[in-house]
Design a protein around this motif. Structure first.
Motif, PDB file in Angstrom:
ATOM      1  N   UNK A 260      -5.473  -9.140  -9.996  1.00 56.19           N
ATOM      2  CA  UNK A 260      -5.769  -8.028 -10.905  1.00 56.19           C
ATOM      3  C   UNK A 260      -4.501  -7.319 -11.335  1.00 56.19           C
TER       4      UNK A 260
ATOM      5  N   UNK B 134      -8.683  -4.163 -16.976  1.00 55.20           N
ATOM      6  CA  UNK B 134      -7.223  -4.183 -16.840  1.00 55.20           C
ATOM      7  C   UNK B 134      -6.542  -3.719 -18.123  1.00 55.20           C
TER       8      UNK B 134
ATOM      9  N   UNK C 110       0.106   3.596  -4.079  1.00 57.44           N
ATOM     10  CA  UNK C 110      -1.321   3.622  -4.393  1.00 57.44           C
ATOM     11  C   UNK C 110      -1.944   2.251  -4.246  1.00 57.44           C
ATOM     12  N   UNK C 111      -1.244   1.219  -4.732  1.00 52.86           N
ATOM     13  CA  UNK C 111      -1.803  -0.131  -4.692  1.00 52.86           C
ATOM     14  C   UNK C 111      -1.977  -0.607  -3.258  1.00 52.86           C
TER      15      UNK C 111
ATOM     16  N   UNK D 131      -2.188  -9.955  -0.509  1.00 51.26           N
ATOM     17  CA  UNK D 131      -2.674  -8.580  -0.595  1.00 51.26           C
ATOM     18  C   UNK D 131      -3.883  -8.614  -1.520  1.00 51.26           C
ATOM     19  N   UNK D 132      -4.987  -7.995  -1.135  1.00 56.68           N
ATOM     20  CA  UNK D 132      -6.165  -8.030  -1.998  1.00 56.68           C
ATOM     21  C   UNK D 132      -5.853  -7.399  -3.359  1.00 56.68           C
ATOM     22  N   UNK D 133      -6.365  -7.988  -4.388  1.00 52.96           N
ATOM     23  CA  UNK D 133      -6.183  -7.402  -5.717  1.00 52.96           C
ATOM     24  C   UNK D 133      -4.932  -7.872  -6.427  1.00 52.96           C
ATOM     25  N   UNK D 134      -4.237  -8.863  -5.849  1.00 55.82           N
ATOM     26  CA  UNK D 134      -2.971  -9.300  -6.457  1.00 55.82           C
ATOM     27  C   UNK D 134      -3.172  -9.829  -7.879  1.00 55.82           C
TER      28      UNK D 134
ATOM     29  N   UNK E 185      -6.371  -1.964  -8.110  1.00 57.12           N
ATOM     30  CA  UNK E 185      -6.693  -2.717  -6.899  1.00 57.12           C
ATOM     31  C   UNK E 185      -8.206  -2.817  -6.695  1.00 57.12           C
TER      32      UNK E 185
ATOM     33  N   UNK F 259      -4.810   1.294  -1.499  1.00 57.20           N
ATOM     34  CA  UNK F 259      -6.144   0.993  -2.010  1.00 57.20           C
ATOM     35  C   UNK F 259      -6.745  -0.219  -1.314  1.00 57.20           C
ATOM     36  N   UNK F 260      -5.884  -1.094  -0.772  1.00 59.28           N
ATOM     37  CA  UNK F 260      -6.384  -2.278  -0.079  1.00 59.28           C
ATOM     38  C   UNK F 260      -7.098  -1.905   1.220  1.00 59.28           C
TER      39      UNK F 260
END
Lengths: 269, 303
Positions: free
Chosen positions: B266, A192, A214-215, B261-264, B198, A218-219
């Motif tokens: 991060x 990160x 994009x975010x 939401x997956x990756x939140x 993500x 990507x899920x």
């Protein structure tokens, strides 16, 4: 390691050191150097995987202006050797090697600074040679500079190889679970920082929506990185073309504030 | 009347090749100066024949210089054009040449750093690394080949462009094409970065929350006593169609977060890191801090 492997590893380290400053062919990037060391020591797949993990951490590391980024050349060469000597090519062994790369990257930072200071002397040598119109001497001094950068990685590599494998192995084996497990967790998060550096560099009011798209996309795990890349390129082209069609009214898009809303919110905290 | 001395394509190729070693003797006093002079030496040798001229040329190119190593190429191109004119008697003085170098290196570095270090390399690196994560040799090969094709063509064509455009290039930099390229690159870059955040920032909580009581009909009601063949068939069918085997569903913190939401987490960590960077916290401190945090979380069984 056999004699031939050792010689090849030192040569790779030398090239990685030169590339660490030149930043041209990218031999020093973990994806390349760890793979090469894996190849010459007979652990190609593990080398590729180690290179991939380290590359993820180092994505945002770059030498900007006079600032020096953590030394990825030393980090990837040394952690590859540690992995080979530790003789553990499982994902756990690879993540220990990745974790060991971080302190090495910091240590390498100081080596780079030393060489860059020594190179001041080369500049003065070049001045003297220029006074004589002696271009050959200027060339020689420049090559000495590159040589020093190569040795910056090659010498620590020789030292690391000289340490007996059993010492490296027992040191790695004596690491308790909370340490290796914790390192793995940390390794998952540490990327990160690299992304944050890159985002801070590029973010403007105009491009934040593309980050959001994009975010969210990507899920969707069925979309591969290449598919997402194609979507990104298409979006960029559409945006550029549309903003030109907007004609004069599009000109105002650069105005207003620092142009980085999330950055502004972060600033105010 | 002396013949006009010209730099041939081979001279320019030789300069372009040498420009790859621009940063070799990078030093804290004048940064890329020796590398710059090293790159120009083939041209200096061609253009100036006397010792005095060569000495003066070397000295003027050992002045301070620092930019992104690839965008140095258009500057080299312009400098070659200027030096060629000068060698042929045009009244171009040292300050003009120095002025072009200094004037171009700042704005061009401002393009080179985000485009190459923060867009092309992260994207190619991530592409390669995601293939490499499963041990696929194509990862490193793709990264290495694509990068060097892009880089070498950039170096050669921008140097040629600079050489042909001469000093006019400085005006062109404010023009449209370059602006489009940087904007397009930053759009693509931000998009891909979000994908990377993500997919690759991994934070998994190991915390178990109290199990949830499932509604009637969402789990299989096992009969007491013996099960007949027909009943067994029905139970197996129920399980295959997704009914739970127990009345209680396990419930983890991670599953709840992923349902947002997956990756939140991060994403939040990335924003936090951006904020710390803006507060001038060193990335090294943050990296070490994250590893210590990871160990703590492991000891406390939170992650």
């Amino acid at each position: 390691m056999s004699i031939i492997s050792i010689v090849l590893v030192v040569i790779i380290a030398f090239f990685a050191g030169m590339e660490g400053i030149l930043d041209e062919f990218q031999i020093h990037q973990p994806l390349v150097s760890a793979t090469l060391i894996g190849l010459v020591t007979g652990h190609l797949t593990a080398g590729i995987m180690l290179g991939g993990s380290l590359q993820m951490i180092a994505l945002g590391w770059a030498n900007i202006g006079a600032a020096v980024a953590p030394d990825i050349a030393l980090a990837s060469v040394a952690s590859s050797i540690i992995m080979v000597k530790g003789n553990n090519f499982t994902p756990a062994g690879i993540s220990v090697a990745v974790a060991s790369a971080i302190p090495l990257a910091v240590a390498g930072l100081f080596l780079t600074m030393i060489v860059r200071t020594v190179a001041v002397g080369l500049t003065h040598g070049a001045d003297a040679a220029a006074k004589e119109g002696n271009y050959r001497a200027v060339e020689r001094l420049h090559l000495v500079g590159i040589l020093l950068q190569g040795l910056r990685i090659a010498i620590p590599t020789v030292l690391l190889i000289a340490i007996p494998a059993s010492a490296v192995q027992s040191a790695l084996a004596s690491m308790p679970d909370w340490l290796t497990g914790g390192m793995t967790i940390g390794g998952g998060m540490v990327v990160a920082v690299g992304y944050a550096m890159v985002i801070n560099m590029m973010a403007t009011r105009e491009v934040w929506p593309f980050f959001a798209i994009g975010f969210a996309l990507a899920a969707v795990s069925q979309l591969t990185l290449i598919a997402l890349g194609a979507i990104g390129v298409a979006l960029a082209l559409i945006y550029l073309n549309l903003s030109k069609m907007g004609g004069n009214s599009g000109g105002g898009s650069n105005g207003g504030g620092s142009g980085d809303p999330v950055g502004e919110i972060l600033d105010q905290y | 009347m002396a013949e006009k001395i010209e730099l041939t394509r081979n001279d320019r190729l030789s300069v372009a090749w040498r420009s790859q070693f621009l940063q070799g003797s990078w030093n804290y006093e004048r940064m890329q100066n020796v590398g710059w002079a090293y790159a120009l030496i083939p041209a200096i040798k061609k253009l100036y024949k006397t010792k005095e001229d060569r000495s003066a040329a070397l000295k003027r190119h050992l002045e301070f210089f620092n930019t992104h190593p690839y965008v140095a190429s258009p500057i080299i191109g312009v400098t070659l054009a200027l030096e060629e004119e000068r060698a042929n008697g045009a009244p171009i003085d040292d300050t003009a040449i120095q002025g072009v170098k200094i004037g171009m290196m700042g704005p061009l570095a401002g393009i080179g750093d985000p485009v190459f270090w923060f867009t092309v390399r992260p994207i190619l690196g991530a592409l390669g690394a995601s293939l490499a994560a499963s041990g696929n040799i194509l990862g490193p090969i793709l990264f290495f080949v694509l990068w060097n094709v892009i880089r070498m063509s950039f170096i050669w064509y921008t140097q040629e462009f600079g050489y042909k455009a001469g000093s006019a290039i400085t005006q062109d930099l404010s023009g449209g094409l370059l602006k489009d390229i940087t904007k397009g690159a930053s759009i693509l870059g931000m998009f891909i970065l979000a994908v990377l955040v993500e997919r690759w920032v991994s934070i998994k909580f190991a915390v178990e929350l109290p199990a949830k009581q499932l509604a009637k009909g969402a789990y299989i009601n096992f009969p007491n006593g013996n099960v007949t063949g027909g009943k067994l068939q029905q139970i197996l069918g129920d399980q295959a169609s997704g009914l739970s085997l127990t009345k209680m569903a396990p419930n983890t913190l991670q599953a709840n977060l992923d349902s947002l939401i997956p990756g939140l987490m991060g994403l939040l960590l990335t924003f936090f890191a951006m904020w710390l960077l803006k507060k001038k916290v060193s990335p090294i401190v943050m990296i070490v801090g994250i590893f210590i945090f990871g160990i703590l979380m492991r000891v406390l069984h939170i992650m």
